[in-house]
Write an enzyme that holds these catalytic residues in place. Structure first.
Site, mmCIF file in Angstrom:
data_model
loop_
_atom_site.group_PDB
_atom_site.id
_atom_site.type_symbol
_atom_site.label_atom_id
_atom_site.label_comp_id
_atom_site.label_asym_id
_atom_site.label_seq_id
_atom_site.Cartn_x
_atom_site.Cartn_y
_atom_site.Cartn_z
ATOM 1 N N ASN A 10 0.790 -1.179 0.210
ATOM 2 C CA ASN A 10 -0.076 0.119 -0.129
ATOM 3 C C ASN A 10 1.153 1.237 0.062
ATOM 4 O O ASN A 10 1.442 1.580 1.038
ATOM 5 C CB ASN A 10 -0.899 -0.055 1.270
ATOM 6 N N TRP A 11 0.985 1.831 -1.164
ATOM 7 C CA TRP A 11 1.949 2.972 -1.332
ATOM 8 C C TRP A 11 1.334 4.151 -0.504
ATOM 9 O O TRP A 11 2.034 5.115 -0.366
ATOM 10 C CB TRP A 11 2.171 3.305 -2.653
ATOM 11 N N LYS A 12 0.141 4.226 -0.238
ATOM 12 C CA LYS A 12 -0.430 5.534 0.441
ATOM 13 C C LYS A 12 -0.223 6.574 -0.346
ATOM 14 O O LYS A 12 -0.187 6.449 -1.669
ATOM 15 C CB LYS A 12 0.120 5.595 1.797
ATOM 16 N N HIS A 95 -9.704 1.478 4.564
ATOM 17 C CA HIS A 95 -8.204 1.576 5.357
ATOM 18 C C HIS A 95 -8.375 2.540 6.479
ATOM 19 O O HIS A 95 -9.255 3.255 6.476
ATOM 20 C CB HIS A 95 -7.151 2.031 4.338
ATOM 21 N N GLU A 97 -6.884 4.782 7.649
ATOM 22 C CA GLU A 97 -6.583 6.135 7.218
ATOM 23 C C GLU A 97 -7.844 6.927 6.678
ATOM 24 O O GLU A 97 -8.212 8.115 6.956
ATOM 25 C CB GLU A 97 -5.372 6.243 6.534
ATOM 26 N N GLU A 167 -5.644 -5.008 10.146
ATOM 27 C CA GLU A 167 -4.456 -4.087 10.571
ATOM 28 C C GLU A 167 -4.749 -3.152 11.859
ATOM 29 O O GLU A 167 -5.464 -2.287 11.936
ATOM 30 C CB GLU A 167 -4.296 -2.857 9.561
ATOM 31 N N GLY A 173 2.461 2.085 10.710
ATOM 32 C CA GLY A 173 3.600 3.028 10.729
ATOM 33 C C GLY A 173 4.381 3.629 11.958
ATOM 34 O O GLY A 173 5.139 4.608 12.044
ATOM 35 N N SER A 213 3.439 -2.389 9.985
ATOM 36 C CA SER A 213 4.777 -2.589 10.211
ATOM 37 C C SER A 213 5.386 -3.872 10.027
ATOM 38 O O SER A 213 6.518 -4.306 10.624
ATOM 39 C CB SER A 213 5.189 -2.186 11.769
ATOM 40 N N GLY A 234 2.963 -1.279 4.143
ATOM 41 C CA GLY A 234 3.103 0.223 3.885
ATOM 42 C C GLY A 234 4.484 0.727 3.606
ATOM 43 O O GLY A 234 4.948 0.400 2.452
ATOM 44 N N GLY A 235 5.046 1.349 4.531
ATOM 45 C CA GLY A 235 6.467 1.667 4.430
ATOM 46 C C GLY A 235 7.452 0.631 3.775
ATOM 47 O O GLY A 235 8.133 1.274 2.849
HETATM 48 P P1 13P Z 1 3.107 0.229 7.644
HETATM 49 O O1 13P Z 1 3.392 -1.028 7.082
HETATM 50 O O2 13P Z 1 3.744 1.518 7.185
HETATM 51 O O3 13P Z 1 2.851 0.205 9.140
HETATM 52 O O4 13P Z 1 1.618 0.389 7.004
HETATM 53 C C1 13P Z 1 0.867 -0.560 7.046
HETATM 54 C C2 13P Z 1 -0.668 -0.039 6.505
HETATM 55 O O5 13P Z 1 -1.349 0.575 6.823
HETATM 56 C C3 13P Z 1 -0.849 -0.846 5.122
HETATM 57 O O6 13P Z 1 -2.022 -0.721 4.746
#
Ligand code: 13P
Length: 250
Positions: A10-12, A95, A97, A167, A173, A213, A234-235
């Site tokens: 997930n590149w956000k 998600h 967010e 999640e 994050g 994470s 994510g990251g």
């Molecule tokens: P991180 O891997 O950066 O914690 O993010 C997880 C996430 O929200 C994937 O959708």
């Protein structure tokens, strides 16, 4: 039949279209693993370039969001047929967010899930508890509720193809990963509620990811758990580490 693992990035809100192409070209050789479904969920504006860039590889492109109407006066939104027209196969729905910053609710999540299936797009349906909820001991009740609403009016045949991403919000994050036992406990509970809504065959077929994470160091242990069928990353999906996550079994 064993469930095929699905590992999605997930590149956000990261990477311009030209940066997306560069990153895909860098990661393409690193994520070659036919035993795993590999998905890059990228910003909507990157999708056309990303679809071109992954041609000939094992990577599928997903969107990070989608609206639940077909078309019309919804300024700024992306319709499902805009995604399918480009060859998008997956879409992240709900998600945390989007729930936190863009007022998405379990009800809008349900509408989007139904619309995605109508268009043959596989939804990656997100759920997860806050730290307060975990400390209050209501994690499983909360997740069961999120899942029940997300799957309202979804047929068993559709549910079998769905992907759920568990999640925990406190792990996103933050560098604080849920332990593999904590993640397994909730993923098993999700499979159980799917079994209650539908039947054993649907519960066995649906794929459940862990997200929060996940990185090259902890992926193998999480993915070894019986009810964890993949990751939503994510990251670490923006770095060569993603290749190590996808190849956790090598
Ligand atoms: P991180 O891997 O950066 O914690 O993010 C997880 C996430 O929200 C994937 O959708």
């Amino acid at each position: 039949m064993a469930r095929k693992k699905i590992i999605a990035g997930n590149w956000k809100m990261n990477k311009t279209p030209s940066e997306a192409v560069a990153l895909i070209n860098e990661l393409k050789p690193l994520v070659a693993n036919d035993e795993v479904d590999v998905v890059f969920c990228v910003p909507a504006i990157d999708i056309p370039a990303a679809i071109e860039a992954v041609k000939g590889s094992n990577i599928e492109i997903g969107a990070e969001n989608m609206y639940f109407e077909e078309s019309g006066a919804y300024t700024g939104e992306v319709a499902p047929n805009m995604l399918t027209d480009l060859g998008v196969k997956y879409v992240i729905i709900g998600h945390s967010e989007r729930r936190e910053y863009f007022a998405e609710t379990d009800e809008t999540v349900n509408k989007k899930v139904l619309k995605a299936f109508e268009h043959g797009i596989t939804p990656i349906i997100c759920c997860g508890e806050s730290l307060t909820q975990r400390e209050q001991g209501i994690t499983i009740d909360w997740i069961r509720q999120q899942i029940k609403i997300a799957f309202l009016n979804v047929t068993a045949d559709q549910a079998k193809k769905a992907v759920i991403a568990y999640e925990p919000i406190w792990a996103i994050g933050t560098g604080k990963t849920a332990t593999s036992d904590q993640a397994e406990e909730v993923c098993a509970a999700i499979r159980q509620v799917i079994g209650e809504i539908y039947d054993g065959a649907t519960a066995e077929a649906i794929r459940i990811q862990y997200g929060g994470s996940m990185n090259a160091g902890n992926a193998a242990e999480l993915l070894a758990k019986p009810d964890i069928d993949g990751g939503l990353v994510g990251g670490a999906s923006l770095k060569p580490d993603f290749g190590q996550i996808v190849n956790y079994n090598k």
